[in-house]
Motif scaffolding. Structure first.
Motif, PDB file in Angstrom:
ATOM      1  N   GLY A  23      52.532 -19.793  12.052  1.00 13.93           N
ATOM      2  CA  GLY A  23      53.978 -19.658  12.157  1.00 13.93           C
ATOM      3  C   GLY A  23      54.631 -21.013  12.164  1.00 13.93           C
ATOM      4  O   GLY A  23      54.036 -22.001  12.622  1.00 13.93           O
ATOM      5  N   VAL A  24      55.847 -21.086  11.639  1.00 16.85           N
ATOM      6  CA  VAL A  24      56.527 -22.377  11.538  1.00 16.85           C
ATOM      7  C   VAL A  24      57.282 -22.741  12.808  1.00 16.85           C
ATOM      8  O   VAL A  24      57.659 -23.903  12.987  1.00 16.85           O
ATOM      9  CB  VAL A  24      57.485 -22.405  10.332  1.00 16.85           C
ATOM     10  CG1 VAL A  24      56.718 -22.226   9.031  1.00 16.85           C
ATOM     11  CG2 VAL A  24      58.563 -21.336  10.459  1.00 16.85           C
ATOM     12  N   GLU A  25      57.522 -21.775  13.692  1.00 19.84           N
ATOM     13  CA  GLU A  25      58.249 -22.031  14.931  1.00 19.84           C
ATOM     14  C   GLU A  25      57.258 -22.109  16.084  1.00 19.84           C
ATOM     15  O   GLU A  25      56.595 -21.116  16.399  1.00 19.84           O
ATOM     16  CB  GLU A  25      59.274 -20.927  15.192  1.00 19.84           C
ATOM     17  CG  GLU A  25      60.271 -20.707  14.061  1.00 19.84           C
ATOM     18  CD  GLU A  25      61.139 -21.927  13.811  1.00 19.84           C
ATOM     19  OE1 GLU A  25      61.282 -22.766  14.733  1.00 19.84           O
ATOM     20  OE2 GLU A  25      61.664 -22.054  12.689  1.00 19.84           O
ATOM     21  N   PRO A  26      57.132 -23.267  16.722  1.00 22.39           N
ATOM     22  CA  PRO A  26      56.112 -23.412  17.772  1.00 22.39           C
ATOM     23  C   PRO A  26      56.277 -22.419  18.912  1.00 22.39           C
ATOM     24  O   PRO A  26      55.286 -21.959  19.490  1.00 22.39           O
ATOM     25  CB  PRO A  26      56.289 -24.858  18.244  1.00 22.39           C
ATOM     26  CG  PRO A  26      57.646 -25.279  17.768  1.00 22.39           C
ATOM     27  CD  PRO A  26      57.895 -24.519  16.518  1.00 22.39           C
ATOM     28  N   GLU A  27      57.520 -22.073  19.255  1.00 23.62           N
ATOM     29  CA  GLU A  27      57.747 -21.141  20.357  1.00 23.62           C
ATOM     30  C   GLU A  27      57.192 -19.758  20.054  1.00 23.62           C
ATOM     31  O   GLU A  27      56.921 -18.979  20.977  1.00 23.62           O
ATOM     32  CB  GLU A  27      59.248 -21.037  20.658  1.00 23.62           C
ATOM     33  CG  GLU A  27      59.907 -22.349  21.030  1.00 23.62           C
ATOM     34  CD  GLU A  27      60.370 -23.166  19.825  1.00 23.62           C
ATOM     35  OE1 GLU A  27      61.004 -24.219  20.034  1.00 23.62           O
ATOM     36  OE2 GLU A  27      60.086 -22.756  18.675  1.00 23.62           O
ATOM     37  N   ASP A  28      57.028 -19.432  18.773  1.00 26.41           N
ATOM     38  CA  ASP A  28      56.548 -18.104  18.383  1.00 26.41           C
ATOM     39  C   ASP A  28      55.033 -17.987  18.382  1.00 26.41           C
ATOM     40  O   ASP A  28      54.501 -16.870  18.454  1.00 26.41           O
ATOM     41  CB  ASP A  28      57.067 -17.741  16.985  1.00 26.41           C
ATOM     42  CG  ASP A  28      58.579 -17.559  16.944  1.00 26.41           C
ATOM     43  OD1 ASP A  28      59.177 -17.345  18.015  1.00 26.41           O
ATOM     44  OD2 ASP A  28      59.146 -17.635  15.836  1.00 26.41           O
ATOM     45  N   VAL A  29      54.325 -19.096  18.262  1.00 22.25           N
ATOM     46  CA  VAL A  29      52.874 -18.998  18.051  1.00 22.25           C
ATOM     47  C   VAL A  29      52.026 -19.747  19.081  1.00 22.25           C
ATOM     48  O   VAL A  29      50.811 -19.542  19.127  1.00 22.25           O
ATOM     49  CB  VAL A  29      52.498 -19.481  16.635  1.00 22.25           C
ATOM     50  CG1 VAL A  29      53.100 -18.581  15.578  1.00 22.25           C
ATOM     51  CG2 VAL A  29      52.909 -20.922  16.403  1.00 22.25           C
ATOM     52  N   LEU A  30      52.612 -20.608  19.902  1.00 22.47           N
ATOM     53  CA  LEU A  30      51.843 -21.370  20.882  1.00 22.47           C
ATOM     54  C   LEU A  30      52.121 -20.852  22.285  1.00 22.47           C
ATOM     55  O   LEU A  30      53.282 -20.716  22.684  1.00 22.47           O
ATOM     56  CB  LEU A  30      52.190 -22.861  20.809  1.00 22.47           C
ATOM     57  CG  LEU A  30      51.913 -23.581  19.488  1.00 22.47           C
ATOM     58  CD1 LEU A  30      52.321 -25.048  19.601  1.00 22.47           C
ATOM     59  CD2 LEU A  30      50.449 -23.467  19.090  1.00 22.47           C
ATOM     60  N   ARG A  31      51.069 -20.556  23.041  1.00 24.17           N
ATOM     61  CA  ARG A  31      51.203 -20.119  24.432  1.00 24.17           C
ATOM     62  C   ARG A  31      50.019 -20.663  25.215  1.00 24.17           C
ATOM     63  O   ARG A  31      49.029 -21.141  24.631  1.00 24.17           O
ATOM     64  CB  ARG A  31      51.237 -18.596  24.526  1.00 24.17           C
ATOM     65  CG  ARG A  31      49.979 -17.900  24.034  1.00 24.17           C
ATOM     66  CD  ARG A  31      50.135 -16.397  24.056  1.00 24.17           C
ATOM     67  NE  ARG A  31      48.933 -15.724  23.565  1.00 24.17           N
ATOM     68  CZ  ARG A  31      47.922 -15.339  24.331  1.00 24.17           C
ATOM     69  NH1 ARG A  31      47.955 -15.606  25.644  1.00 24.17           N
ATOM     70  NH2 ARG A  31      46.876 -14.735  23.815  1.00 24.17           N
ATOM     71  N   THR A  32      50.066 -20.621  26.512  1.00 27.38           N
ATOM     72  CA  THR A  32      48.937 -21.023  27.331  1.00 27.38           C
ATOM     73  C   THR A  32      48.208 -19.792  27.842  1.00 27.38           C
ATOM     74  O   THR A  32      48.806 -18.735  28.057  1.00 27.38           O
ATOM     75  CB  THR A  32      49.377 -21.893  28.518  1.00 27.38           C
ATOM     76  OG1 THR A  32      50.385 -21.216  29.266  1.00 27.38           O
ATOM     77  CG2 THR A  32      49.902 -23.237  28.041  1.00 27.38           C
ATOM     78  N   ALA A  33      46.906 -19.936  28.019  1.00 23.05           N
ATOM     79  CA  ALA A  33      46.065 -18.831  28.479  1.00 23.05           C
ATOM     80  C   ALA A  33      44.844 -19.413  29.173  1.00 23.05           C
ATOM     81  O   ALA A  33      44.628 -20.628  29.163  1.00 23.05           O
ATOM     82  CB  ALA A  33      45.657 -17.955  27.302  1.00 23.05           C
ATOM     83  N   ARG A  34      44.058 -18.547  29.790  1.00 22.34           N
ATOM     84  CA  ARG A  34      42.812 -18.972  30.420  1.00 22.34           C
ATOM     85  C   ARG A  34      41.648 -18.505  29.559  1.00 22.34           C
ATOM     86  O   ARG A  34      41.510 -17.317  29.275  1.00 22.34           O
ATOM     87  CB  ARG A  34      42.704 -18.409  31.842  1.00 22.34           C
ATOM     88  CG  ARG A  34      41.501 -18.928  32.595  1.00 22.34           C
ATOM     89  CD  ARG A  34      41.636 -18.724  34.072  1.00 22.34           C
ATOM     90  NE  ARG A  34      42.621 -19.629  34.639  1.00 22.34           N
ATOM     91  CZ  ARG A  34      42.373 -20.898  34.977  1.00 22.34           C
ATOM     92  NH1 ARG A  34      41.177 -21.424  34.779  1.00 22.34           N
ATOM     93  NH2 ARG A  34      43.322 -21.643  35.490  1.00 22.34           N
TER      94      ARG A  34
END
Length: 340
Positions: A23-34
């Motif tokens: 995805g071109v929008e970082p807010e749409d494809v990057l998240r934090t997880a364990r």
């Protein structure tokens, strides 16, 4: 943010940035997880990451653009959990075949999926961290400074007395390139925007040009080397600004064309080069410990320093990439992780 991924069965876990689609929008494809911590093979080391950083390559791997990157990054979805490459941290464990490194050593370099508390990598991609740099400063170095070093020293072959033009001089690669060219004795002309001129002048540029007010390729000046990082001028104009034996090194050039993303200009430069007395070309930067050790010597000698625009916590990686895309960054953006 989605619910974190958890592990069971006593597996050691870590916090990491996760990307499951392009995805071109970082807010749409990057998240934090364990996630589970990465394992290592006999020839690898595990690094407890204290800091990382973002660069234009981060966005390309995140977006899967241009499409030419997908044979490496994954055709339909990312092969790796996250697009991070730069690391600075402390070795947690070493494989049975590893020599020269031990747990507790402070190192910097590159790794895959580096936006995480732990990253596995090979010894030939890391080096001891410069003692005068913080982890955040060291994490801004590997990809950008190695690119600058190879462009200035190996491709442009800059020597004492050379006249050098550097476009995109206030960016991540540019701030290192200006300092390196100055350290090698060149007379440096740096091109940047109005608000960034003082910053590049402070790095050792002998002459600065505001591209919004002046055409930096018009006039009598001729350069022994041009390092083109900004990538928004045609080959004909760049060639005219070179001396008869000058060298053009293209290290950037972003376009919205989805297949090659501007690489066609680089290909044309290489095809044209044999038919002119000037050397026109580009290169793919290599990430290796020898270059990192060369950079460490320059840091220790006071000839080089990182320029950090801002530091973000790992949980705000998407915001850091957004800041990069907005085009207002001078130098580098770092990501920091807790020491515990």
């Amino acid at each position: 943010m989605s619910e974190p991924i958890t592990t069971t069965g006593g597996v050691r876990t870590m916090v990491a940035v996760v990307q499951e689609r392009y995805g071109v929008e970082p807010e749409d494809v990057l998240r934090t997880a364990r996630l589970a911590r990465p394992g290592i093979g006999p020839g690898e080391v595990l690094v407890r990451v204290r800091a990382s950083s973002v660069d234009r390559g981060t966005w390309h791997m995140m977006a899967g653009l241009p499409y030419a990157v997908r044979p490496v990054s994954g055709l339909r979805r990312p092969k790796l959990p996250n697009p991070g490459r730069n690391i600075a941290g402390v070795i947690e464990a070493v494989g049975s075949d590893v020599t020269g490194f031990a747990p507790g050593d402070a190192v910097y370099g590159t790794a895959v999926a580096a936006f995480a508390e732990y990253a596995a990598t090979r010894p030939d991609r890391i080096a001891p961290k410069p003692t005068g740099l913080t982890f955040e400063e060291a994490a801004t170095v590997p990809v950008s400074a190695l690119t600058a070093l190879q462009a200035v020293r190996d491709k442009a072959k800059i020597r004492d007395g050379h006249r050098v033009l550097i476009t995109g001089a206030a960016g991540g690669v540019g701030t290192f390139a200006v300092q390196l060219a100055h350290a090698f004795g060149a007379r440096v002309t740096a091109v940047a925007s109005t608000l960034k001129l003082d910053a590049v002048r402070a790095l050792g540029a002998d002459h600065v040009i505001d591209y919004s007010r002046e055409d930096f390729l018009v006039g009598p000046r001729r350069y022994d080397a041009i390092i083109d990082i900004a990538g928004n001028r045609g080959l004909r104009d760049l060639r005219r600004a070179l001396t008869p034996r000058g060298r053009l090194v293209i290290t950037g050039g972003e376009t919205k064309e989805p297949w090659l993303g501007g690489a066609d200009r680089q290909l044309r430069a290489q095809m044209l080069s044999p038919f002119t007395g000037r050397h026109l070309g580009t290169f793919i930067s290599s990430e290796h410990a020898d270059g990192l050790r060369d950079l460490t010597g320059l840091f220790d000698a006071g000839a080089l320093r990182p320029v950090m625009d801002r530091v973000y916590p790992l949980a705000e990686t998407a915001a850091a990439v957004r800041h990069l895309l907005d085009g207002r960054v001078t130098g580098k953006l770092a990501l920091t992780l807790p020491a515990g």
